[in-house]
Enzyme design. Structure first.
Site, short mmCIF file in Angstrom:
data_model
loop_
_atom_site.label_atom_id
_atom_site.label_comp_id
_atom_site.label_asym_id
_atom_site.label_seq_id
_atom_site.Cartn_x
_atom_site.Cartn_y
_atom_site.Cartn_z
N SER A 115 14.62 41.33 8.58
CA SER A 115 15.51 41.70 7.48
C SER A 115 16.64 42.55 8.01
CB SER A 115 14.73 42.48 6.43
OG SER A 115 15.65 43.17 5.60
N HIS B 260 16.57 37.18 7.27
CA HIS B 260 16.22 37.55 5.89
C HIS B 260 17.32 38.47 5.37
CE1 HIS B 260 13.42 38.23 2.51
NE2 HIS B 260 13.87 39.48 2.53
N ASP C 57 18.88 40.56 2.27
CA ASP C 57 18.50 41.21 1.02
C ASP C 57 19.71 41.59 0.18
OD1 ASP C 57 15.55 41.45 1.19
OD2 ASP C 57 15.99 42.61 2.99
N MET D 172 21.07 43.15 -3.21
CA MET D 172 20.63 44.06 -4.31
C MET D 172 21.82 44.44 -5.17
SD MET D 172 18.12 46.62 -2.25
CE MET D 172 17.02 46.04 -0.95
N HIS E 283 17.32 36.69 -0.18
CA HIS E 283 16.41 37.27 -1.17
C HIS E 283 17.24 38.02 -2.21
CE1 HIS E 283 12.96 40.48 -1.79
NE2 HIS E 283 13.20 39.78 -2.89
N MET F 143 17.71 40.30 -5.17
CA MET F 143 17.09 41.31 -6.04
C MET F 143 18.16 41.71 -7.05
SD MET F 143 15.08 43.23 -2.99
CE MET F 143 16.09 42.34 -1.82
N MET G 114 6.02 40.46 -2.49
CA MET G 114 6.53 41.79 -2.13
C MET G 114 5.35 42.71 -1.83
SD MET G 114 9.72 41.37 -2.16
CE MET G 114 9.96 43.04 -1.55
N ASP H 218 6.84 40.34 2.37
CA ASP H 218 8.08 41.12 2.56
C ASP H 218 7.86 42.59 2.21
OD1 ASP H 218 10.65 42.03 2.75
OD2 ASP H 218 11.44 40.87 1.07
#
Ligand code: DX5
Ligand code: ZN
Length: 216
Positions: A7, A32, A34, A36, A65, A67, A136, A174
């Site tokens: 990540s 990966h 992330d 957000m 991913h 979020m 998660m 993760d």
């Protein structure tokens, strides 16, 4: 063999080109990434602009991913930015069935992430529409958190659900992954390990990635 997905959340953002180069020369299978939004989780990261710039630097699989709330609004944007796998949260998706169809239709693999409190049984009705289930093992929002031990049981339950259903989605874990839990997660049935802090805070990320890749 286990897939390793570092990540980039814990990487040095002033050196993303070097980070990308390092990952390209490592055993990492996926990047990966992330995303957000400061609403679904109490933190903000980056969006499609950064992903599209990274895209030019690597051929590896981009595992994005999300979020964010209302992830369905951005499916085509993340496809255009270069995502290969787009993972949305169960908890952020009122119309999960529709969103998963839209992700596959746009040409990506579809992922669903489950928060630590969310039962794996809640996705039973859509297993055939999922390519990756991301369990998660921390509460999403930040890198470097402590691994939640209940994750092993969730991996085992999901693994059993997969066998019973005959589907072939991947099981990804993760959050808080390191050498203390990696082998046990693989034994429980995990296929993909995400690791942020463990990789990027180590002295030799290439070696750390290799250790995860070969820990079984
Ligand atoms: C957490 C993110 C994770 C995180 C993993 O919200 O989804 O991908 O970056 O980082 P570590 O391995 O540091 O827990
Ligand atoms: Zn993540």
């Amino acid at each position: 063999m286990i897939l390793v997905a570092p990540s980039l959340l814990s990487a040095d953002f002033t050196r993303l080109a070097e980070v990308s180069d390092m990952l390209n020369h490592s055993d990492a299978d996926w990047f990966h990434l992330d995303v957000m939004d400061g609403v679904f989780v109490p933190n903000l990261t980056f969006g499609m602009h950064v992903i599209s710039q990274l895209r030019a630097l690597s051929q590896k699989v981009f595992d994005v991913h999300l979020m964010i709330v209302q992830p369905e609004r951005y499916i085509d944007d993340f496809r255009a930015a270069g995502a290969d796998i787009l993972t949305i949260h169960y908890e952020a998706s009122t119309h999960l069935h529709r969103s998963l169809s839209a992700i596959r239709q746009s040409g990506m693999k579809a992922g669903v992430a489950l928060n630590p409190h969310t039962s794996v049984h809640l996705i039973e009705e859509v297993l055939d529409m999922i390519d990756v289930v991301c369990l998660m093992s921390v509460n999403p929002g930040f890198g470097g958190q402590k691994f939640i031990e209940n994750t092993y049981v969730k991996v085992m339950k999901l693994h059993e659900m997969r066998s019973n259903s005959g589907e072939n989605f991947l099981i990804e874990v993760d959050g808080g992954v390191n050498m203390l839990n990696a082998a046990k997660l693989i034994d429980a049935g995990a296929d993909v390990l995400v690791a942020g802090n463990f990789v990027f805070s180590s002295d030799n990320p290439i070696e750390t990635i290799h250790k995860l890749k070969t820990c079984k």
